[in-house]
Design a protein around this motif. Structure first.
Motif, PDB file in Angstrom:
ATOM      1  N   VAL A  89       0.846  -1.186   0.000  1.00 55.89           N
ATOM      2  CA  VAL A  89       0.000   0.000   0.000  1.00 55.89           C
ATOM      3  C   VAL A  89       0.883   1.237   0.000  1.00 55.89           C
ATOM      4  O   VAL A  89       2.094   1.160   0.203  1.00 55.89           O
ATOM      5  CB  VAL A  89      -0.949   0.023   1.221  1.00 55.89           C
ATOM      6  N   GLY A  90       0.253   2.398  -0.235  1.00 56.87           N
ATOM      7  CA  GLY A  90       1.016   3.636  -0.292  1.00 56.87           C
ATOM      8  C   GLY A  90       1.878   3.732  -1.522  1.00 56.87           C
ATOM      9  O   GLY A  90       2.908   4.397  -1.513  1.00 56.87           O
ATOM     10  N   ARG A 108       4.814   1.276   1.466  1.00 59.10           N
ATOM     11  CA  ARG A 108       5.952   1.885   0.779  1.00 59.10           C
ATOM     12  C   ARG A 108       6.275   3.251   1.393  1.00 59.10           C
ATOM     13  O   ARG A 108       5.393   4.030   1.698  1.00 59.10           O
ATOM     14  CB  ARG A 108       5.608   2.038  -0.707  1.00 59.10           C
ATOM     15  N   ASN A 109       7.567   3.535   1.586  1.00 53.34           N
ATOM     16  CA  ASN A 109       8.009   4.812   2.174  1.00 53.34           C
ATOM     17  C   ASN A 109       7.308   5.107   3.495  1.00 53.34           C
ATOM     18  O   ASN A 109       6.920   6.243   3.777  1.00 53.34           O
ATOM     19  CB  ASN A 109       7.777   5.971   1.198  1.00 53.34           C
ATOM     20  N   ALA A 173      -8.835   6.176   7.074  1.00 55.93           N
ATOM     21  CA  ALA A 173      -9.558   5.787   5.860  1.00 55.93           C
ATOM     22  C   ALA A 173      -8.655   5.624   4.655  1.00 55.93           C
ATOM     23  O   ALA A 173      -9.125   5.614   3.533  1.00 55.93           O
ATOM     24  CB  ALA A 173     -10.632   6.828   5.552  1.00 55.93           C
ATOM     25  N   SER A 174      -7.340   5.491   4.846  1.00 60.76           N
ATOM     26  CA  SER A 174      -6.433   5.514   3.697  1.00 60.76           C
ATOM     27  C   SER A 174      -5.498   4.322   3.665  1.00 60.76           C
ATOM     28  O   SER A 174      -4.317   4.470   3.440  1.00 60.76           O
ATOM     29  CB  SER A 174      -5.621   6.806   3.711  1.00 60.76           C
ATOM     30  N   GLU A 175      -5.995   3.131   3.876  1.00 54.54           N
ATOM     31  CA  GLU A 175      -5.124   1.956   3.902  1.00 54.54           C
ATOM     32  C   GLU A 175      -4.472   1.710   2.561  1.00 54.54           C
ATOM     33  O   GLU A 175      -3.341   1.268   2.477  1.00 54.54           O
ATOM     34  CB  GLU A 175      -5.933   0.728   4.322  1.00 54.54           C
ATOM     35  N   SER A 176      -5.184   1.993   1.482  1.00 55.66           N
ATOM     36  CA  SER A 176      -4.626   1.740   0.156  1.00 55.66           C
ATOM     37  C   SER A 176      -4.357   3.037  -0.591  1.00 55.66           C
ATOM     38  O   SER A 176      -4.467   3.097  -1.808  1.00 55.66           O
ATOM     39  CB  SER A 176      -5.593   0.869  -0.657  1.00 55.66           C
ATOM     40  N   ILE A 251      -0.192   7.204   6.872  1.00 58.96           N
ATOM     41  CA  ILE A 251       0.026   5.951   7.581  1.00 58.96           C
ATOM     42  C   ILE A 251      -1.324   5.410   8.029  1.00 58.96           C
ATOM     43  O   ILE A 251      -2.093   6.114   8.676  1.00 58.96           O
ATOM     44  CB  ILE A 251       0.923   6.164   8.810  1.00 58.96           C
ATOM     45  N   PRO A 252      -1.671   4.170   7.679  1.00 59.32           N
ATOM     46  CA  PRO A 252      -2.948   3.605   8.092  1.00 59.32           C
ATOM     47  C   PRO A 252      -3.106   3.603   9.604  1.00 59.32           C
ATOM     48  O   PRO A 252      -2.126   3.556  10.344  1.00 59.32           O
ATOM     49  CB  PRO A 252      -2.897   2.173   7.533  1.00 59.32           C
TER      50      PRO A 252
END
Length: 326
Positions: A89-90, A108-109, A173-176, A251-252
């Motif tokens: 993800v990211g 990533r990062n 809300a941003s896992e992917s 970051i999730p």
């Protein structure tokens, strides 16, 4: 013993140098057929998107997946960890192709951009038990990924405390979430010169500035990504001003609440580290990987011997020869 090192981009020379110090021959691998000449493979750190594009260009992904599927020992460092993960993800817009095989999710990062790179002392009891030496290892994290979750068959070898000064925002809300590659390449510039809004006449000058700085800070293979997203990044004028939107990676939530992040794992014949052991004088991680190769060879020999013992062959036919009297 011959160990291959994927030599598309990144720190492959450093890995080969460490192998040489340990008395092992390391060879550069750039084509699918070269995988047939090695018993194990190291996927080095580097720019994961660039490496993925080059691997795709050389049609390496099918051969790499088959190499992993056959149970050959493979070690991925930093970008190599991302390659081996089943899920990442990211990523940048459009994502990137993965080899897979390692049951984990990688961000990533995770620790930030290039200017947030750091070193940290890691507790490595498994390495100490097998290789001896001091109880900790000095990990070098360069725009490093983080492992968010692992499957039950994955052994955690090292964790690191989250740096308190990392710039990433937290969002449940941003896992992917996909990362804007222009933002990553220009992040250090924006931190020094925070630009939030510009009048309309400055809009076109800002575009030219972004393109110029992006050309310097990104490698040539990523320029096309920069060009494809730079213009949509600028909003239309509203009330005499235009706004430049900085979409930082996120970051999730499940990783944000943790105090530690997994940075080294092992699953069967797969080894992965988010840091760069090849950039230190400590060769214990390379030695540990080489012993994985020896263990794999011993298991293969034992399986062959066991199958031979259980193999029942029919008795050879008996021929009754006539007795001739003279």
């Amino acid at each position: 013993m011959v160990v291959g090192v994927l030599a598309l981009q990144g720190s492959f020379n450093e890995h080969i140098a460490v192998l040489r110090r340990l008395g092992v021959k390391g060879v550069e691998v750039r084509k699918p057929e070269q995988l047939q000449t090695v018993r194990a493979l190291i996927i080095p750190g580097g720019e994961s998107t660039t490496m993925a594009k080059l691997a795709e260009y050389h049609n390496l992904f099918p051969a790499l997946r088959e190499f992993v599927k056959m149970g050959n020992p493979v070690w991925g460092t930093c970008a190599g960890l991302i390659f081996l993960a089943d899920k990442a993800v990211g990523q940048k817009t459009g994502g990137q192709e993965l080899i897979g095989g390692l049951n984990c999710t990688v961000h990533r990062n995770f620790f930030g951009s290039q200017i947030q790179s750091f070193e940290a002392e890691l507790s490595v009891p498994e390495i100490v038990a097998k290789e001896g030496g001091p109880p900790s290892f000095r990990g070098v994290f360069i725009r490093a990924p983080g492992i968010l979750e692992v499957g039950p068959e994955v052994q955690v070898l090292a964790e690191v405390l989250l740096p308190s000064d990392r710039p990433a925002k937290r969002d449940a809300a941003s896992e992917s979430l996909e990362v804007n590659p222009l933002v990553l390449s220009l992040e250090s510039f924006m931190l020094v010169y925070p630009v939030r809004s510009f009048p309309c006449p400055a809009k076109y000058l800002l575009r030219v500035l972004i393109l110029a700085v992006g050309f310097i800070l990104t490698n040539l293979m990523l320029i096309r990504f920069t060009l494809s997203i730079v213009f949509p990044s600028l909003r239309e004028c509203d009330g005499g001003a235009s706004h430049f939107n900085i979409n930082y990676y996120v970051i999730p939530q499940e990783a944000a609440v943790a105090e530690k992040v997994i940075v080294a794992v092992k699953q069967g014949t797969l080894l992965a580290t988010a840091f760069h052991p090849e950039l230190t004088a400590d060769t214990r991680w390379h030695s540990y990987f080489l012993k994985m190769l020896d263990e794999d060879s011993q298991e293969a020999s034992s399986s062959t011997a066991l199958s031979s013992d259980n193999l029942s062959l029919p008795d050879p036919p008996k021929y009754e020869l006539p007795i001739i009297h003279y």
